[in-house]
Design a protein around this motif. Structure first.
Motif, PDB file in Angstrom:
ATOM      1  N   UNK A  87      41.183  37.086 -49.626  1.00 18.98           N
ATOM      2  CA  UNK A  87      42.443  37.040 -48.895  1.00 18.98           C
ATOM      3  C   UNK A  87      42.974  35.613 -48.828  1.00 18.98           C
ATOM      4  N   UNK A  88      44.287  35.484 -48.950  1.00 17.89           N
ATOM      5  CA  UNK A  88      44.956  34.195 -48.828  1.00 17.89           C
ATOM      6  C   UNK A  88      46.093  34.339 -47.815  1.00 17.89           C
ATOM      7  N   UNK A  89      46.336  33.280 -47.063  1.00 13.65           N
ATOM      8  CA  UNK A  89      47.533  33.248 -46.224  1.00 13.65           C
ATOM      9  C   UNK A  89      48.613  32.468 -46.961  1.00 13.65           C
ATOM     10  N   UNK A  90      49.827  32.986 -46.906  1.00 15.68           N
ATOM     11  CA  UNK A  90      50.993  32.326 -47.492  1.00 15.68           C
ATOM     12  C   UNK A  90      51.874  31.908 -46.321  1.00 15.68           C
ATOM     13  N   UNK A  91      52.171  30.619 -46.222  1.00 13.28           N
ATOM     14  CA  UNK A  91      52.899  30.108 -45.058  1.00 13.28           C
ATOM     15  C   UNK A  91      54.078  29.249 -45.477  1.00 13.28           C
ATOM     16  N   UNK A  92      55.162  29.383 -44.714  1.00 16.56           N
ATOM     17  CA  UNK A  92      56.337  28.510 -44.858  1.00 16.56           C
ATOM     18  C   UNK A  92      56.638  27.942 -43.483  1.00 16.56           C
ATOM     19  N   UNK A  93      56.788  26.628 -43.408  1.00 14.78           N
ATOM     20  CA  UNK A  93      57.043  25.991 -42.125  1.00 14.78           C
ATOM     21  C   UNK A  93      58.171  24.990 -42.186  1.00 14.78           C
ATOM     22  N   UNK A 140      51.781  35.045 -43.663  1.00 11.25           N
ATOM     23  CA  UNK A 140      51.377  36.404 -44.010  1.00 11.25           C
ATOM     24  C   UNK A 140      50.109  36.339 -44.845  1.00 11.25           C
ATOM     25  N   UNK A 141      49.324  37.410 -44.813  1.00 10.89           N
ATOM     26  CA  UNK A 141      48.099  37.481 -45.605  1.00 10.89           C
ATOM     27  C   UNK A 141      48.359  38.312 -46.853  1.00 10.89           C
ATOM     28  N   UNK A 142      47.857  37.798 -47.975  1.00 14.37           N
ATOM     29  CA  UNK A 142      48.003  38.481 -49.255  1.00 14.37           C
ATOM     30  C   UNK A 142      46.616  38.626 -49.867  1.00 14.37           C
ATOM     31  N   UNK A 184      46.379  33.070 -38.621  1.00 13.22           N
ATOM     32  CA  UNK A 184      46.859  34.385 -39.028  1.00 13.22           C
ATOM     33  C   UNK A 184      45.718  35.315 -39.431  1.00 13.22           C
ATOM     34  N   UNK A 185      44.588  34.751 -39.862  1.00 16.06           N
ATOM     35  CA  UNK A 185      43.459  35.589 -40.276  1.00 16.06           C
ATOM     36  C   UNK A 185      42.812  36.312 -39.092  1.00 16.06           C
ATOM     37  N   UNK A 186      43.075  35.852 -37.882  1.00 20.30           N
ATOM     38  CA  UNK A 186      42.489  36.494 -36.703  1.00 20.30           C
ATOM     39  C   UNK A 186      43.374  37.605 -36.145  1.00 20.30           C
ATOM     40  N   UNK A 187      44.535  37.823 -36.772  1.00 20.47           N
ATOM     41  CA  UNK A 187      45.472  38.835 -36.290  1.00 20.47           C
ATOM     42  C   UNK A 187      45.212  40.159 -37.018  1.00 20.47           C
ATOM     43  N   UNK A 188      45.044  41.224 -36.263  1.00 18.05           N
ATOM     44  CA  UNK A 188      44.777  42.529 -36.859  1.00 18.05           C
ATOM     45  C   UNK A 188      46.008  43.136 -37.519  1.00 18.05           C
ATOM     46  N   UNK A 189      47.170  42.889 -36.958  1.00 16.20           N
ATOM     47  CA  UNK A 189      48.417  43.468 -37.468  1.00 16.20           C
ATOM     48  C   UNK A 189      48.888  42.689 -38.695  1.00 16.20           C
ATOM     49  N   UNK A 206      49.303  27.776 -49.386  1.00 20.04           N
ATOM     50  CA  UNK A 206      48.507  28.952 -49.742  1.00 20.04           C
ATOM     51  C   UNK A 206      47.069  28.601 -49.419  1.00 20.04           C
ATOM     52  N   UNK A 207      46.479  29.334 -48.477  1.00 21.65           N
ATOM     53  CA  UNK A 207      45.157  28.974 -47.948  1.00 21.65           C
ATOM     54  C   UNK A 207      44.213  30.158 -48.070  1.00 21.65           C
TER      55      UNK A 207
END
Length: 481
Positions: free
Chosen positions: A394-400, A386-388, A360-365, A320-321
């Motif tokens: 805003x935070x990005x939630x990522x699973x890798x 995904x951004x939440x 992901x923060x640079x993606x408009x969609x 979570x970033x």
């Protein structure tokens, strides 16, 4: 799992049994074929006894092994002496540089009470001094290591969730708000939604009157699930949490209550077959798990990390970033290298600009999942992000997952790929030489002041909540008969 042997208590018991029988230290040493110095170390609790040695000692003293391992209750004086000896064995006492104190029979009860009082005050001051961000980061690092060792899966909490589901007759699918409220009722609580909930809290539980206070729902807040705060409050009640006395207890309680709340929202019995089928079809997706159980994306991502390794044999990492690049939460058992500080903590560190969690923060969609491969020093990883949005930004939630496991996931066909050399500073933190040469003497930024630097210690204990405000709130809402 059996409790470890208490070397200090067993050693004292050996000494008491020996002296009661009139046996000298040397005689016992001869009987068990050991040097007197070794027996002395055992009696003083400086050496952990092995079971075979305890059997030999029990035979020499003419007692059973159980009698050796389960001593009679200690006298008040012996209890105090044992407590003082324990205190002298911990790292805090050693850090004071004081010599070891021999406890002779000539010391009065008053002296023992004074020594114990001083020791407890030193411990209190030590905990107060240790209640810093550094101590919290150390506790976080230790907790993350524990989570890694169990693959972020806690069977006892899964069993607890299953019992609570049975209590309300929930067998499959999403846990509705109605059933969530019914669970609170079954556990002896009524729900009260108020507009004046103390700002430092997510909920307040009045155990005296069996009431849980929650904020009035405000529509339009992305990522806010009204069930989550209630389930976390109920989890703390079910798990019988007391007020934590240090960061380690606080963090463990937070992880356990969050885990149990997630296990209630996404039952293991329903989620595992759903994920297993998705894996067989090579269509694993956090979005599908979210939609199937009607939860927020972060809850689904967390829950996926609970179940992926134990049930699907897939190693994963979770991040979570914040939009600033700051790492807020992280977990991994796939050997991905998170940025760390000197204590090994990851919270508060800056994530590489080339990772999916930043890209992901640079993606408009924001409706379409973002997938990316990243070549890192520890290997190639695939990640979905995904951004939440939240009141904190805003935070990005990522699973890798590592490249070897990406074949099970939807989104593996992405052609987005980046390279990260972090923690090498030349990757994304160190400016190119030509820019440094051009602007080295021509820039003077004014940084934002981080308020945490001005108030490193919470004023109201580990939780940092406003105790007076909470008690005044409960007083204002006290039911009248």
């Amino acid at each position: 799992m059996s409790e470890p042997l208490d070397a200090l208590l067993i050693g004292r018991n050996i000494r008491d049994l020996r002296t009661r029988q009139g046996m000298t230290l040397e005689a016992l040493a001869v009987a068990i074929e050991r040097a007197p110095s070794q027996v002395s170390a055992l009696e003083n609790g400086k050496r952990a006894p092995r079971v075979i040695q305890l059997q030999q000692i029990a035979t020499a003293l003419g007692v059973s092994l159980d009698a050796l391992l389960t001593p009679e209750p200690l006298s008040d004086r012996s209890s105090k002496e044992l407590e003082i000896e324990r205190a002298q064995r911990n790292g805090m006492y050693a850090s004071l540089g004081l010599p070891e104190m021999k406890l002779s029979k000539g010391l009065s009860e008053g002296v023992l009470d004074t020594i114990l009082g001083l020791q407890k005050e030193v411990e209190r001051l030590h905990l107060l001094k240790a209640a810093t961000p550094e101590e919290a980061r150390r506790a976080n690092s230790a907790l993350r290591q524990e989570m890694r060792e169990v693959n972020n899966y806690y069977a006892d909490l899964e069993a607890q969730a299953k019992e609570l589901h049975a209590l309300i007759g929930h067998t499959t699918g999403p846990l509705s708000e109605r059933l969530t409220a019914e669970l609170a009722n079954k556990l002896g609580f009524t729900l009260h939604y108020v507009s004046d909930l103390p700002a430092s809290t997510r909920s307040v539980t009045d155990t005296k009157n069996g009431r849980i206070f929650l904020p009035v729902r405000r529509e339009g807040r992305e990522g806010r699930d009204p069930r989550t705060a209630l389930l976390q409050a109920l989890s703390a009640h079910v798990l019988k949490f007391s007020e934590p006395t240090n960061y380690e207890e606080y963090l463990n309680q937070r992880v356990q209550s969050n885990y149990l709340a997630g296990a209630l929202l996404i039952p293991e019995s329903s989620a595992v077959p759903f994920l297993t089928q998705a894996k067989e079809q090579r269509e694993l997706s956090v979005e599908d798990l979210r939609d199937m159980f009607a939860v927020g994306y972060e809850v689904a991502a967390h829950r996926f990390s609970n179940l992926a390794t134990v049930h699907l044999d897939i190693p994963v990492h979770f991040l979570k970033v914040h939009e600033s690049g700051t790492l807020a939460k992280a977990y991994e058992n796939d050997k991905v290298a998170f940025p760390t500080d000197v204590f090994g903590a990851v919270e508060g560190q800056i994530v590489c600009r080339n990772w999916s969690a930043r890209r992901v923060f640079s993606i408009d969609d924001r409706f379409t999942p973002y997938h990316q491969y990243t070549d890192k020093p520890s290997g190639t990883y695939w990640c979905t992000s995904r951004i939440q949005s939240s009141p904190q930004g805003d935070f990005s939630i990522s699973v890798g997952t590592p490249f070897a496991s990406v074949k099970w996931f939807r989104g593996r066909d992405t052609n987005i790929r980046h390279r990260s050399e972090c923690p090498d500073s030349s990757c994304c933190r160190e400016a190119p030489a030509e820019l440094t040469a051009k602007w080295d003497e021509g820039v003077r930024p004014v940084p934002k002041i981080n308020s945490s630097l001005l108030a490193a210690l919470p004023r109201n204990g580990i939780l940092g909540v406003d105790q007076r405000e909470i008690l005044e709130f409960l007083e204002a809402h006290e039911p009248t008969n």
